[in-house]
Design a protein around this motif. Sequence first.
Motif, PDB file in Angstrom:
ATOM      1  N   MET A  87       0.835  -1.205   0.000  1.00 30.24           N
ATOM      2  CA  MET A  87       0.000   0.000   0.000  1.00 30.24           C
ATOM      3  C   MET A  87       0.873   1.260   0.000  1.00 30.24           C
ATOM      4  SD  MET A  87      -3.131  -0.888  -0.322  1.00 30.24           S
ATOM      5  CE  MET A  87      -2.423  -2.123  -1.433  1.00 30.24           C
ATOM      6  N   GLN A  88       1.964   1.229   0.766  1.00 32.59           N
ATOM      7  CA  GLN A  88       2.888   2.359   0.746  1.00 32.59           C
ATOM      8  C   GLN A  88       3.468   2.550  -0.655  1.00 32.59           C
ATOM      9  OE1 GLN A  88       6.858   1.757   1.923  1.00 32.59           O
ATOM     10  NE2 GLN A  88       7.077   3.724   2.969  1.00 32.59           N
ATOM     11  N   ALA A  89       3.812   1.443  -1.322  1.00 35.41           N
ATOM     12  CA  ALA A  89       4.393   1.523  -2.663  1.00 35.41           C
ATOM     13  C   ALA A  89       3.412   2.113  -3.673  1.00 35.41           C
ATOM     14  CB  ALA A  89       4.849   0.138  -3.117  1.00 35.41           C
ATOM     15  N   LEU A  90       2.115   1.936  -3.428  1.00 39.72           N
ATOM     16  CA  LEU A  90       1.096   2.552  -4.278  1.00 39.72           C
ATOM     17  C   LEU A  90       0.970   4.050  -4.020  1.00 39.72           C
ATOM     18  CD1 LEU A  90      -2.029   0.175  -4.348  1.00 39.72           C
ATOM     19  CD2 LEU A  90      -0.428   0.655  -6.209  1.00 39.72           C
ATOM     20  N   GLY A  91       1.584   4.505  -2.935  1.00 40.25           N
ATOM     21  CA  GLY A  91       1.432   5.895  -2.542  1.00 40.25           C
ATOM     22  C   GLY A  91       0.274   6.124  -1.599  1.00 40.25           C
ATOM     23  N   HIS A  92      -0.263   5.031  -1.043  1.00 38.01           N
ATOM     24  CA  HIS A  92      -1.421   5.111  -0.152  1.00 38.01           C
ATOM     25  C   HIS A  92      -1.197   4.243   1.086  1.00 38.01           C
ATOM     26  CE1 HIS A  92      -3.692   7.212  -3.271  1.00 38.01           C
ATOM     27  NE2 HIS A  92      -3.222   6.329  -4.122  1.00 38.01           N
ATOM     28  N   PRO A  93      -0.304   4.668   1.991  1.00 35.20           N
ATOM     29  CA  PRO A  93      -0.023   3.853   3.188  1.00 35.20           C
ATOM     30  C   PRO A  93      -1.256   3.685   4.056  1.00 35.20           C
ATOM     31  CG  PRO A  93       0.876   6.056   3.426  1.00 35.20           C
ATOM     32  CD  PRO A  93       0.431   5.936   2.000  1.00 35.20           C
ATOM     33  N   ILE A  94      -1.258   2.631   4.861  1.00 35.59           N
ATOM     34  CA  ILE A  94      -2.377   2.353   5.757  1.00 35.59           C
ATOM     35  C   ILE A  94      -2.347   3.338   6.928  1.00 35.59           C
ATOM     36  CG2 ILE A  94      -3.429   0.625   7.265  1.00 35.59           C
ATOM     37  CD1 ILE A  94      -2.238  -1.525   5.404  1.00 35.59           C
TER      38      ILE A  94
END
Length: 206
Positions: free
Chosen positions: A155-162
């Motif tokens: 999710m961080q790699a998508l630019g959307h961390p949890i």
Amino acid sequence: MPEYLYSDDSIVVVNKPSGLLSVPGRGEDKQDCLWRRVQQRFPTARIVHRLDQATSGLLILALDAEAHRNLSIQFQQRVPTKRYQAIIAGIPERYSGRVELPLRCDWDNRPRQMVDPVDGKPATTDWECVQSYDDRCRVLLHPITGRSHQLRVHMQALGHPIIGDRFYASEPYITASDRLLLHAEQLGLKHPVSGEWMAFEAPCPF
């Protein structure tokens, strides 16, 4: 304490709270864990798989050696189906997708993990957005592989961390929640003795 959802002569299924280790860590302050708490009620319980300390949700434990062997093989062969729910920072441009990024331990910053196209182990996560808010999105996550911190790093790699992830998010999203907003809500697998398909669910608490 963990919530007990199912048990028989071979297995016990529990809902682990956020903040509780799955197994003991190093040091006296890290001996309290889900496995030891379950053993107080089921003395022969053995861990089959784990959840991060910060993650809540479903875990299955074996109650004898044969059940442990069977379930371990199922996880190695990726027989179980798993679904997580999370709230991520920002709104993705698409409503669903697949992340395929190999992961390995970030040895200088353990226990953090990192994407490494050369030395990382294959890791795949399917995701879909089910509800969006002003600056965040509720997603369903389907891990195809089971690498450590896989969902969090992907999710961080998508630019959307949890939200609430103290390892991989940045402010203001680290302190936007008092816990990591990641929950293992569904688990399906074959019973280690009967072979019957069993499905368990622990409703998302956030």
